[in-house]
Design an enzyme around this catalytic site. Structure first.
Site, mmCIF file in Angstrom:
data_model
loop_
_atom_site.group_PDB
_atom_site.id
_atom_site.type_symbol
_atom_site.label_atom_id
_atom_site.label_comp_id
_atom_site.label_asym_id
_atom_site.label_seq_id
_atom_site.Cartn_x
_atom_site.Cartn_y
_atom_site.Cartn_z
ATOM 1 N N CYS A 2 -14.480 6.665 -16.792
ATOM 2 C CA CYS A 2 -13.970 5.741 -17.795
ATOM 3 C C CYS A 2 -15.091 4.896 -18.408
ATOM 4 O O CYS A 2 -16.049 4.544 -17.730
ATOM 5 C CB CYS A 2 -12.958 4.788 -17.171
ATOM 6 N N ARG A 27 -19.289 10.137 -21.379
ATOM 7 C CA ARG A 27 -18.961 10.009 -19.957
ATOM 8 C C ARG A 27 -17.791 10.906 -19.560
ATOM 9 O O ARG A 27 -17.571 11.143 -18.380
ATOM 10 C CB ARG A 27 -18.599 8.554 -19.640
ATOM 11 N N TRP A 74 -10.651 8.382 -17.945
ATOM 12 C CA TRP A 74 -10.783 9.682 -17.275
ATOM 13 C C TRP A 74 -9.770 9.634 -16.142
ATOM 14 O O TRP A 74 -9.932 8.900 -15.174
ATOM 15 C CB TRP A 74 -12.209 9.846 -16.747
ATOM 16 N N ASN A 98 -12.461 0.823 -14.643
ATOM 17 C CA ASN A 98 -13.114 2.083 -14.295
ATOM 18 C C ASN A 98 -13.254 2.123 -12.786
ATOM 19 O O ASN A 98 -13.765 1.175 -12.188
ATOM 20 C CB ASN A 98 -14.508 2.159 -14.951
ATOM 21 N N GLY A 99 -12.775 3.205 -12.165
ATOM 22 C CA GLY A 99 -12.903 3.316 -10.714
ATOM 23 C C GLY A 99 -11.559 3.615 -10.078
ATOM 24 O O GLY A 99 -10.638 4.107 -10.740
ATOM 25 N N GLU A 477 -28.054 26.891 -10.501
ATOM 26 C CA GLU A 477 -27.928 26.035 -11.676
ATOM 27 C C GLU A 477 -27.356 26.832 -12.860
ATOM 28 O O GLU A 477 -26.532 26.326 -13.623
ATOM 29 C CB GLU A 477 -29.305 25.424 -12.027
ATOM 30 N N LYS A 481 -23.994 25.716 -14.705
ATOM 31 C CA LYS A 481 -23.987 25.459 -16.151
ATOM 32 C C LYS A 481 -22.899 26.288 -16.825
ATOM 33 O O LYS A 481 -22.125 25.791 -17.632
ATOM 34 C CB LYS A 481 -25.355 25.843 -16.698
ATOM 35 N N GLU A 484 -19.261 25.166 -15.875
ATOM 36 C CA GLU A 484 -18.781 23.846 -16.318
ATOM 37 C C GLU A 484 -18.503 23.785 -17.812
ATOM 38 O O GLU A 484 -17.621 23.049 -18.236
ATOM 39 C CB GLU A 484 -19.692 22.704 -15.859
ATOM 40 N N HIS A 500 -24.874 41.049 1.818
ATOM 41 C CA HIS A 500 -24.080 40.408 2.880
ATOM 42 C C HIS A 500 -22.718 39.950 2.371
ATOM 43 O O HIS A 500 -22.088 39.102 2.984
ATOM 44 C CB HIS A 500 -24.866 39.233 3.469
ATOM 45 N N LYS A 600 -19.478 12.502 -17.239
ATOM 46 C CA LYS A 600 -20.941 12.500 -17.202
ATOM 47 C C LYS A 600 -21.465 11.723 -16.003
ATOM 48 O O LYS A 600 -22.417 12.117 -15.360
ATOM 49 C CB LYS A 600 -21.469 11.899 -18.513
HETATM 50 O O1 M6R Z 1 -26.039 11.320 -12.939
HETATM 51 P P1 M6R Z 1 -26.301 12.299 -11.839
HETATM 52 O O2 M6R Z 1 -27.547 13.098 -12.088
HETATM 53 O O3 M6R Z 1 -26.296 11.690 -10.488
HETATM 54 O O4 M6R Z 1 -25.097 13.324 -11.905
HETATM 55 C C1 M6R Z 1 -24.962 14.303 -10.925
HETATM 56 C C2 M6R Z 1 -23.964 15.360 -11.331
HETATM 57 O O5 M6R Z 1 -22.718 14.782 -11.565
HETATM 58 C C3 M6R Z 1 -24.412 16.116 -12.579
HETATM 59 O O6 M6R Z 1 -25.659 16.693 -12.425
HETATM 60 C C4 M6R Z 1 -23.392 17.220 -12.936
HETATM 61 O O7 M6R Z 1 -23.404 18.212 -11.961
HETATM 62 C C5 M6R Z 1 -23.701 17.787 -14.326
HETATM 63 N N1 M6R Z 1 -22.506 17.826 -15.105
HETATM 64 C C6 M6R Z 1 -24.248 19.151 -14.285
HETATM 65 O O8 M6R Z 1 -24.501 19.670 -15.548
#
Ligand code: M6R
Length: 605
Positions: A2, A27, A74, A98-99, A477, A481, A484, A500, A600
């Protein structure tokens, strides 16, 4: 998560609240709302979905107010409907949050038993109801403190009270909240970006702080109620930083920002003229027995690459763990170990908790962060900033390569400090590292080649990413990527693990992305490629010119990145997997910068 903005202004705030909420869109959110003191009391407007829906509501029913609050939600408790959108109201109180209020269920039961009627599914509404109850017998600030004393959890709150038209109250326990100082105007916001168009003078609240702002300024209090000063800092930022320029998405722009972001970052960790490393912070790598890296998501994976670089070069053990597991499993820690938190935002709740866990056990701490005003940056002994500029796309790209740049410089510096390499080798490795931005730019030029694969990959139901050595975390990674932002199921594996289990997934419908520059692992990766192709698998082979020459015939597509020293291969090979995810998502028409369900900055567990 949020986003929050509050403005005690001297002129209409409607458009400024919206402008601020647009800056907080990155965010992640699924509904939005604003409220302000209108001529007949507090008015609010809310809408499910994107901010344009709220703007449509406001076009038909504008808000006339010079003091107001805004929120992007959010969803955590209750679906993203108009009814669950913030601000929430109870009696005299209107607030945004937020939270997560962890004890909301028991508080709600108590308040309901007193006859209070709830109108939302949210945890937030209990705070509004509680505060309204306290206001019956207490002045606003006293009632606010009494309310805060009853709620448990993680929260940033901004509150308006009917009749108190020159006042906003705020509180922070976990998720950040900043106070912005303007000319005759005051602001509260989730981060400095939120108030960026209005002021660059901000103070960061500490956990447990609460604050009252009005036209005269801010009064900040510690949890105990004792007044406290939080220093006002000037934060560098320009509205232009938030622009996409000629790019369609922030993610596309941020992929292209990488050569510059890495160049600026590397420049801060080497002495370019002297040709040696110059890692800030004065850490004595020779005295360390271990490094413990903690992070989440992409930041964790950057840390894993760090392990592959630091351990062999510096002969320094490095443990890397996802922060959400680390913080709860009672790890065995020693004070001669340095904890390194990696986080773009510097606010991720699990990473912050893992960091504090280590600090509480006497460990020295460092943080590789992008947001230098963040909680992590303020709480560690050593800040290792990345210098890639604000990252807006939810999918982390330029922060990732900047984090890896920092860890690469640390690997070289630690190797030298521990006597594992001599000055000549340090100079050679620094020269290699300084080459990285140019080679990353060349790698980004593979855009057209990657784009040509996107259509086929976008039709897949599952995609596998394989790699060995430092290409293994990069394979993880690549999978993260892709899943997501394109919502295609993707998994990364160490290529040696193929036999395996994962090889059972190989068929003609499953693209297998193999990351294999021509390094010491190449022959083994090429064998894995043959095994996949023998079973009809469609291989996307990401390699370099030498690897292309030695590759077994039959790869469906070969993407040829520039040849480079193994030290910087993770940096140079990153762009193709980022571009692949990006173009597959574009092909699928997905919301690249704000993928569904994602935030974010994850400020709750
Ligand atoms: O702000 P941070 O780097 O701590 O965030 C960590 C993860 O939430 C962040 O890297 C998330 O996995 C990304 N959406 C990946 O693209």
């Amino acid at each position: 998560m949020c986003g929050i903005i509050g403005i005690v202004g001297t002129s209409s705030v409607q458009d400024r609240l919206i402008e601020s909420l647009k800056r907080l869109e990155y965010r992640g959110y699924d509904s939005a709302g604003i409220a302000g003191f209108g001529p007949d009391g507090i008015e609010r407007r809310r809408a499910a979905g994107k901010l344009r829906n709220l703007e449509e509501v406001l076009a038909g029913d504008p808000l006339t107010a010079s003091v107001g609050i805004g929120h992007t939600r959010w969803a955590t408790h209750g679906p993203p409907t108009v009814g669950n959108a913030h601000p929430h109201q109870a009696g005299r109180v209107t607030l945004v949050h937020n939270g997560i209020i962890e004890n909301f269920a028991e508080l709600k039961a108590e308040l309901k038993a007193e006859g209070r009627v709830f109108s939302t599914d949210t945890d937030t509404e209990v705070v509004a109801q509680l505060l309204d109850r306290e206001l019956a017998s207490k002045a606003p600030l006293e009632a606010f403190k009494a309310t805060l004393d009853q709620v448990r959890g993680a929260f940033a709150l901004v509150v308006m009270i009917e009749g108190e038209t020159n006042l906003l109250l705020g509180a922070r326990e976990g998720p950040p909240l900043i106070v912005g100082y303007g000319d005759g105007e005051m602001f509260l916001g989730s981060d400095a970006l939120a108030v960026g168009p209005f002021t660059n003078r901000v103070a960061y609240l500490e956990d447990g702080d609460y604050v009252a702002i009005d036209h005269n300024g801010a009064r900040v209090f510690e949890k105990s109620g004792r007044p406290v000063d939080r220093p006002v800092q000037v934060v560098p930022q320009s509205p232009a930083l938030m622009e996409k320029g000629n790019y369609r998405h922030f993610m596309e722009k941020e992929i292209h920002d990488q050569p510059e972001g890495c160049q600026r970052t590397i420049a801060a960790y080497v002495d370019a003229l002297g040709g040696l490393t110059a890692v800030p912070g004065g850490v004595d790598f020779a005295a360390l027995n271990r490094i413990q890296i903690v992070g989440c998501g992409t930041a964790y994976l950057a840390g894993l690459i760090g392990k592959y670089l630091i351990e062999p070069l510096a002969d320094l053990p490095v443990d890397v763990e996802v922060a959400s597991e680390f913080r709860y499993r009672q790890p065995a820690l020693r004070p001669d170990c340095l904890v390194v938190a990696i986080s773009q935002s510097g606010e991720t709740a699990d990473t912050l908790a893992a960091l504090r866990y280590c600090q509480a056990r006497g460990m020295k701490s460092a943080a590789v962060v992008n947001a230098v005003g963040s909680t992590m940056a303020r709480e560690v002994d050593v800040v290792w900033p990345i210098h890639c500029g604000p990252e807006i796309g939810v999918a982390s790209t330029k922060a990732f390569t900047a984090q890896v740049s920092v860890l690469t410089a640390i690997a070289v510096a630690a190797a030298r400090a521990r006597g594992r390499i001599d000055e000549a080798e340090e100079r050679r490795l620094v020269a290699v590292l300084m080459e990285a931005p140019r080679l990353i730019a060349e790698s980004i030029n593979l855009e057209e080649a990657v784009k040509s694969i996107a259509l086929e990959v976008s039709r897949a139901r599952d995609v596998l990413f394989l790699g060995r050595g430092p290409m293994y975390p990069l394979a993880l990674e690549g999978a993260l990527k892709l899943k997501e932002i394109s919502y295609i199921h993707a998994e990364g594996y160490a290529a040696g693990e193929l036999k395996h289990g994962p090889i059972a997934l190989v068929d003609e419908h499953t693209p297998i992305v193999i990351l294999a520059p021509f390094d010491s692992y190449f022959e083994k990766s090429a064998s894995n490629m043959s095994e996949v192709m023998a079973r009809g698998g469609q291989v996307v082979f990401i390699t370099d010119p030498e690897g292309e020459r030695h590759a077994p015939a039959g790869a469906r597509v070969v993407v040829t990145a520039p040849r480079c020293d193994p030290l910087i291969a993770p940096l140079v090979m990153a762009a193709p997997i980022q571009l692949l995810a990006y173009y597959v998502a574009v092909q699928k028409g997905a919301d690249v910068d704000q993928p569904r369900n994602l935030a974010k900055s994850v400020t709750v567990e």
